[in-house]
Design a protein around this motif. Structure first.
Motif, PDB file in Angstrom:
ATOM      1  N   ASP A 219      30.772   5.362 -16.246  1.00  0.00           N
ATOM      2  CA  ASP A 219      30.947   5.863 -14.876  1.00  0.00           C
ATOM      3  C   ASP A 219      31.070   7.387 -14.853  1.00  0.00           C
ATOM      4  O   ASP A 219      31.856   7.946 -14.098  1.00  0.00           O
ATOM      5  CB  ASP A 219      32.193   5.234 -14.230  1.00  0.00           C
ATOM      6  CG  ASP A 219      32.308   3.753 -14.497  1.00  0.00           C
ATOM      7  OD1 ASP A 219      31.362   3.031 -14.169  1.00  0.00           O
ATOM      8  OD2 ASP A 219      33.340   3.319 -15.035  1.00  0.00           O
ATOM      9  N   LYS A 242      30.545   0.387 -15.575  1.00  0.00           N
ATOM     10  CA  LYS A 242      31.128  -0.940 -15.547  1.00  0.00           C
ATOM     11  C   LYS A 242      31.137  -1.492 -14.131  1.00  0.00           C
ATOM     12  O   LYS A 242      31.509  -0.785 -13.185  1.00  0.00           O
ATOM     13  CB  LYS A 242      32.562  -0.898 -16.083  1.00  0.00           C
ATOM     14  CG  LYS A 242      32.677  -0.454 -17.532  1.00  0.00           C
ATOM     15  CD  LYS A 242      34.125  -0.406 -17.982  1.00  0.00           C
ATOM     16  CE  LYS A 242      34.252  -0.021 -19.438  1.00  0.00           C
ATOM     17  NZ  LYS A 242      35.660   0.069 -19.881  1.00  0.00           N
ATOM     18  N   THR A 243      30.770  -2.753 -14.006  1.00  0.00           N
ATOM     19  CA  THR A 243      30.835  -3.388 -12.694  1.00  0.00           C
ATOM     20  C   THR A 243      32.253  -3.823 -12.347  1.00  0.00           C
ATOM     21  O   THR A 243      32.487  -4.404 -11.289  1.00  0.00           O
ATOM     22  CB  THR A 243      29.919  -4.621 -12.652  1.00  0.00           C
ATOM     23  OG1 THR A 243      30.339  -5.555 -13.656  1.00  0.00           O
ATOM     24  CG2 THR A 243      28.473  -4.225 -12.899  1.00  0.00           C
ATOM     25  N   THR A 244      33.196  -3.520 -13.241  1.00  0.00           N
ATOM     26  CA  THR A 244      34.589  -3.923 -13.023  1.00  0.00           C
ATOM     27  C   THR A 244      35.496  -2.748 -12.675  1.00  0.00           C
ATOM     28  O   THR A 244      36.712  -2.919 -12.587  1.00  0.00           O
ATOM     29  CB  THR A 244      35.135  -4.613 -14.283  1.00  0.00           C
ATOM     30  OG1 THR A 244      34.972  -3.734 -15.407  1.00  0.00           O
ATOM     31  CG2 THR A 244      34.382  -5.908 -14.553  1.00  0.00           C
ATOM     32  N   PHE A 261      30.014   0.557  -7.119  1.00  0.00           N
ATOM     33  CA  PHE A 261      29.891   0.845  -8.538  1.00  0.00           C
ATOM     34  C   PHE A 261      29.832   2.356  -8.758  1.00  0.00           C
ATOM     35  O   PHE A 261      29.168   3.080  -8.017  1.00  0.00           O
ATOM     36  CB  PHE A 261      28.648   0.173  -9.100  1.00  0.00           C
ATOM     37  CG  PHE A 261      28.659  -1.312  -8.912  1.00  0.00           C
ATOM     38  CD1 PHE A 261      29.701  -2.077  -9.399  1.00  0.00           C
ATOM     39  CD2 PHE A 261      27.639  -1.956  -8.234  1.00  0.00           C
ATOM     40  CE1 PHE A 261      29.721  -3.449  -9.228  1.00  0.00           C
ATOM     41  CE2 PHE A 261      27.647  -3.325  -8.056  1.00  0.00           C
ATOM     42  CZ  PHE A 261      28.700  -4.077  -8.554  1.00  0.00           C
ATOM     43  N   TRP A 290      22.982  -0.860 -18.744  1.00  0.00           N
ATOM     44  CA  TRP A 290      23.913  -1.954 -18.463  1.00  0.00           C
ATOM     45  C   TRP A 290      23.292  -3.285 -18.855  1.00  0.00           C
ATOM     46  O   TRP A 290      22.112  -3.538 -18.604  1.00  0.00           O
ATOM     47  CB  TRP A 290      24.271  -1.952 -16.978  1.00  0.00           C
ATOM     48  CG  TRP A 290      25.136  -3.110 -16.569  1.00  0.00           C
ATOM     49  CD1 TRP A 290      24.750  -4.197 -15.827  1.00  0.00           C
ATOM     50  CD2 TRP A 290      26.509  -3.309 -16.874  1.00  0.00           C
ATOM     51  NE1 TRP A 290      25.816  -5.056 -15.660  1.00  0.00           N
ATOM     52  CE2 TRP A 290      26.907  -4.533 -16.299  1.00  0.00           C
ATOM     53  CE3 TRP A 290      27.457  -2.574 -17.594  1.00  0.00           C
ATOM     54  CZ2 TRP A 290      28.194  -5.030 -16.407  1.00  0.00           C
ATOM     55  CZ3 TRP A 290      28.742  -3.066 -17.697  1.00  0.00           C
ATOM     56  CH2 TRP A 290      29.106  -4.273 -17.108  1.00  0.00           C
ATOM     57  N   TRP A 292      22.924  -6.888 -17.973  1.00  0.00           N
ATOM     58  CA  TRP A 292      23.108  -7.713 -16.778  1.00  0.00           C
ATOM     59  C   TRP A 292      23.785  -9.039 -17.080  1.00  0.00           C
ATOM     60  O   TRP A 292      24.297  -9.699 -16.170  1.00  0.00           O
ATOM     61  CB  TRP A 292      21.765  -7.937 -16.079  1.00  0.00           C
ATOM     62  CG  TRP A 292      21.343  -6.772 -15.252  1.00  0.00           C
ATOM     63  CD1 TRP A 292      20.924  -5.549 -15.705  1.00  0.00           C
ATOM     64  CD2 TRP A 292      21.320  -6.690 -13.829  1.00  0.00           C
ATOM     65  NE1 TRP A 292      20.636  -4.733 -14.649  1.00  0.00           N
ATOM     66  CE2 TRP A 292      20.861  -5.404 -13.477  1.00  0.00           C
ATOM     67  CE3 TRP A 292      21.622  -7.582 -12.814  1.00  0.00           C
ATOM     68  CZ2 TRP A 292      20.706  -4.986 -12.167  1.00  0.00           C
ATOM     69  CZ3 TRP A 292      21.459  -7.172 -11.499  1.00  0.00           C
ATOM     70  CH2 TRP A 292      21.014  -5.890 -11.180  1.00  0.00           C
ATOM     71  N   GLY A 295      27.289  -8.725 -15.826  1.00  0.00           N
ATOM     72  CA  GLY A 295      27.588  -8.510 -14.413  1.00  0.00           C
ATOM     73  C   GLY A 295      26.365  -8.055 -13.642  1.00  0.00           C
ATOM     74  O   GLY A 295      25.446  -7.451 -14.200  1.00  0.00           O
ATOM     75  N   ASN A 296      26.364  -8.339 -12.347  1.00  0.00           N
ATOM     76  CA  ASN A 296      25.245  -8.043 -11.463  1.00  0.00           C
ATOM     77  C   ASN A 296      25.560  -6.778 -10.665  1.00  0.00           C
ATOM     78  O   ASN A 296      26.551  -6.721  -9.948  1.00  0.00           O
ATOM     79  CB  ASN A 296      25.033  -9.232 -10.521  1.00  0.00           C
ATOM     80  CG  ASN A 296      23.830  -9.073  -9.612  1.00  0.00           C
ATOM     81  OD1 ASN A 296      23.508  -7.980  -9.163  1.00  0.00           O
ATOM     82  ND2 ASN A 296      23.167 -10.182  -9.310  1.00  0.00           N
ATOM     83  N   HIS A 297      24.722  -5.733 -10.803  1.00  0.00           N
ATOM     84  CA  HIS A 297      24.975  -4.523 -10.013  1.00  0.00           C
ATOM     85  C   HIS A 297      23.927  -4.320  -8.917  1.00  0.00           C
ATOM     86  O   HIS A 297      23.614  -3.185  -8.535  1.00  0.00           O
ATOM     87  CB  HIS A 297      25.122  -3.275 -10.899  1.00  0.00           C
ATOM     88  CG  HIS A 297      23.872  -2.814 -11.605  1.00  0.00           C
ATOM     89  ND1 HIS A 297      22.798  -2.270 -10.948  1.00  0.00           N
ATOM     90  CD2 HIS A 297      23.550  -2.762 -12.914  1.00  0.00           C
ATOM     91  CE1 HIS A 297      21.874  -1.900 -11.811  1.00  0.00           C
ATOM     92  NE2 HIS A 297      22.304  -2.205 -13.027  1.00  0.00           N
ATOM     93  N   SER A 300      23.122  -1.243  -6.344  1.00  0.00           N
ATOM     94  CA  SER A 300      23.381   0.045  -6.970  1.00  0.00           C
ATOM     95  C   SER A 300      22.354   0.296  -8.065  1.00  0.00           C
ATOM     96  O   SER A 300      21.967  -0.616  -8.799  1.00  0.00           O
ATOM     97  CB  SER A 300      24.795   0.075  -7.567  1.00  0.00           C
ATOM     98  OG  SER A 300      25.076   1.341  -8.111  1.00  0.00           O
ATOM     99  N   ARG A 533      29.985  -4.094  -2.241  1.00  0.00           N
ATOM    100  CA  ARG A 533      30.585  -5.417  -2.304  1.00  0.00           C
ATOM    101  C   ARG A 533      31.621  -5.524  -1.183  1.00  0.00           C
ATOM    102  O   ARG A 533      32.567  -4.727  -1.126  1.00  0.00           O
ATOM    103  CB  ARG A 533      31.238  -5.678  -3.658  1.00  0.00           C
ATOM    104  CG  ARG A 533      30.267  -5.724  -4.832  1.00  0.00           C
ATOM    105  CD  ARG A 533      29.326  -6.911  -4.734  1.00  0.00           C
ATOM    106  NE  ARG A 533      28.405  -6.998  -5.870  1.00  0.00           N
ATOM    107  CZ  ARG A 533      27.206  -6.427  -5.917  1.00  0.00           C
ATOM    108  NH1 ARG A 533      26.779  -5.705  -4.870  1.00  0.00           N
ATOM    109  NH2 ARG A 533      26.429  -6.582  -6.970  1.00  0.00           N
TER     110      ARG A 533
END
Length: 706
Positions: A219, A242-244, A261, A290, A292, A295-297, A300, A533
């Motif tokens: 990020d 990170k998608t988190t 994101f 990333w 996938w 996680g799904n971004h 973005s 989101r």
């Protein structure tokens, strides 16, 4: 054990502007009460000294702070020597400097905990580490500094040895780390969450195994990194996001759901040398993008505007790019590259398994001077790009394990309607180029299309530039960059307390949304705003455009092959790549062919190794097919006087329309399409029955030289 922390705390509280300590080892025992937990985790933090004041310097040549365990320590406890409070806003504490201070986390004599840290700092504006040392006198353990929600951070002249971690930063701005030496570490510099404006330059990373990580960028926005050497490490740098990771530090502490994101972008990595890097499987030397699967971004973009320049590595793991936009690789040399089966020395493959991945993963790369020698497998692979420029690729002596991997692979070119350019390359091995326009689906009405979808409509190709619903009929037509196709009137109004499935659509307050996580919507309100989101009951939405827009494509994909390429191996064009690769062409006016008679005419002489990719015929007067009276036309390659057939057509079942090209039926995989210098390509024709006159016959052959 003696505890020097209370005395130093007292001196620090009483000091004005600074505290200079005499040389010696100071035993730092944390207090018995934890003022907070670590970040957003349940780990208890016990500090030896509380940092609650501003405008001070702690210094001392020969000073070693030895972090030891508190009585009754638990395995999960975090024990910093210095720590601020937790929930501090930026600037609560200002201008803190550590100068000439060493930290020793070794505590093998007092197990079970080894989670000693020098600093846990939050909310500091103006934090400096000048000529500091992190060194364990025992086994590798401890972490030097965790810094969060701070700004204006300078690390100059830091030396790090036999310590697990160096600097971990999250939600920080304006960071400069220079003139460093890291030896025997697990992770040296970890930008573990959103950070902005970073410079990391001038230093050395030396590990003890090929699993240690030098720099991790998650990020990250705006960074200049390089001017260092590495040896015996696992990964030089990882660039992803990170998608988190929540938007703000406060949301991070509260474990709030991710709304947007934090995309890494504008990062320059340059001037790096090194050897003995990575294991070729779990530790690529450089990693970008990333996964996938984690996680799904969608909604973005991938990491973007990343430049790798002036990098020279030997005995190194491969470079792995999972995705990225605006990537630039310039002046990179890799020798003795190790990689897993199926992976090239530089391996680039964006995700394309579904519409979300095609829409929001990407691979847009410009390679300018890349040399790869003695790699275990092939040199360069690029899969599913939207744009790829390969300029100045040089390969030598690859496939050292005895395999047959091509040195250059471009594949899945139809996935994102790729535009590729290849020139100025000296490729010792094979080249493989694959695309398949037949995999492109026909346009359908009343269909949700994600961004970057490619369709065919009435023989033309189009790419969607936004997410939206297609109209009920017609579809895109004509030529343009924003062709409307509006089926948004069919998107239903949001309904409270309703079950929504993945990719379900709704309209709410004149905005449109697609379901990312299936569930039941809330009882009132519905999704609003533009966050990537949006939580609504147990449903998660993201906004979309609603009405579709399309961009016309003059071809489903294209490869421009330059005249300055040289290939030692074979060029293989898979799928229908021969239709969409563009190099040179020869256009020969044959003239009128009488109804009867035999013709043999040389068309051109190859001056270099050449692959004929396609051909066509054109006449000025149309003729109809005739099963009894017709002409045959065939192309032959002549080598040392021996002909071999390339392709044949006739007018028995298909005639000619005036001024309309007819395909010559060339299949580039045929042996006759491969020409050596001096080979001649000729046109031949004969007749059957009464024959057939062809007026103004012209032959065009497309080919690439290598």
């Amino acid at each position: 054990m003696a505890n020097d922390a209370p005395a130093i705390q007292l001196e620090l509280d009483m000091a004005l502007g600074g505290l200079s300590l005499p040389a010696g080892v100071y035993q730092m025992v944390p207090g018995s009460e934890s003022p907070f937990t670590l970040s957003n985790l349940p780990n208890q933090v016990y500090r030896a000294i509380a940092l609650i004041q501003s405008n001070f310097t702690i210094s001392g040549n020969g000073v070693i702070f030895h972090g030891v365990n508190r009585p009754g320590v638990a395995v999960s406890d975090v024990q910093p020597v210095f720590a601020t409070d937790k929930n501090l806003t930026v600037g609560t504490i200002k201008n803190v400097t550590f100068k000439d201070i060493a930290f020793d986390p070794a505590n093998a004599a007092s197990p079970p905990n080894s989670n000693q840290r020098f600093l846990y700092g939050v909310g500091i504006d103006g934090l400096r580490f000048l000529d500091t040392i992190g060194h364990s006198r025992g086994n590798r353990s401890g972490y030097f500094a965790h810094i969060q929600n701070s700004r204006n951070i300078q690390v100059t002249g830091h030396r790090h040895d036999t310590m697990t971690g160096g600097f971990n930063l999250r939600y920080c701005e304006n960071i400069v780390i220079t003139d460093f030496v890291f030896n025997d570490f697990s992770e040296a510099i970890d930008l573990d969450g959103p950070t902005k404006r970073v410079v990391i330059r001038s230093g050395v990373f030396q590990g003890t195994t090929r699993r240690q990580q030098c720099i991790d960028l998650n990020d990250q926005i705006d960074a200049s990194i390089g001017d260092f050497s590495v040896n015996n490490v696992g990964n030089i740098i990882t660039i992803n996001y990170k998608t988190t990771t929540p938007d703000t530090y406060g949301e991070y502490l509260d474990n709030s759901p991710v709304r947007n994101f934090q995309v890494g972008k504008r990062i320059v990595v340059s001037n790096i040398t090194g050897s003995e890097i990575g294991d070729g499987v779990n530790n690529p030397s450089i990693y970008i993008g990333w996964d996938w699967a984690a996680g799904n971004h969608a909604g973005s973009d991938p990491v973007s505007d990343i430049t790798l320049e002036n990098i020279c590595l030997e005995d190194t793991g491969f470079i792995f790019v999972r995705e990225g936009s605006g990537l630039v690789f310039k002046n990179i040399t890799l020798r003795s590259v190790i990689s897993a089966p199926g992976f090239s020395a530089v391996d680039m493959r964006s995700a394309g398994a579904n519409a979300d991945q095609i829409g929001f993963s990407n691979l847009d790369v410009h390679i300018d001077k890349l040399r790869i020698e003695s790699a275990q497998r092939g040199a360069l692979k690029i899969s599913a790009p939207s744009r790829a420029v390969v300029d100045g690729l040089i390969t030598r002596g690859n496939n050292t394990l005895g395999g047959t991997d091509p040195d250059l692979v471009l594949t899945s070119l139809h996935t994102r309607a790729a535009c590729c350019v290849i020139d100025n390359c000296e490729i010792e091995g094979d080249v493989l180029i694959i695309g398949d326009s037949t995999a492109v689906s026909d346009w359908k009405g009343q269909t949700l299309y994600k961004r970057n979808s490619v369709v065919c409509n009435n023989g033309r190709f189009y790419l969607s530039t936004v997410d939206g619903m297609s109209g009920s009929s017609g579809g895109p037509s004509g030529i343009g960059t924003a062709i409307p196709d509006d089926g948004s009137e069919s998107i239903p109004v949001w309904a409270g307390g309703s079950k929504y499935l993945l990719d379900g659509l709704c309209r709410n307050q004149d905005r449109y949304y697609v379901c990312m996580t299936a569930g039941v919507s809330g009882l009132s309100g519905g999704p609003t705003g533009t966050d990537e989101r949006i939580l609504d009951g147990s449903v998660v939405w993201r906004p979309i455009n609603g009405p579709l827009l399309w961009r016309y494509l003059d071809s489903p994909y294209s490869v421009l092959w330059g005249r300055k390429n040289r290939v030692g191996g074979t060029i293989i064009l898979g799928g229908d790549a021969p239709k969409f690769i563009h190099g040179e062409h020869v256009d020969v006016e044959v003239g009128d062919l009488a109804a009867k008679g035999t013709v043999s005419k040389g068309l051109f002489v190859a001056r270099r190794r050449t692959l004929i990719t396609r051909g066509s015929y054109l006449v000025v007067t149309g003729v109809t097919a005739d099963g009894a009276n017709y002409r045959n036309l065939w192309l032959t390659r002549h080598r040392h006087g021996s002909p071999i057939n390339i392709a044949t057509v006739d007018t028995k079942t298909e005639g000619f329309a005036a001024f309309t090209c007819r395909d010559a039926g060339i299949t580039s995989a045929d042996a006759g399409c491969y020409l050596d210098p001096g080979d001649v390509v000729a046109l031949n024709s004969n007749h059957k029955g009464a024959g057939l006159m062809l007026e103004g016959l012209r032959v065009t052959l497309d080919f690439i030289e290598y």
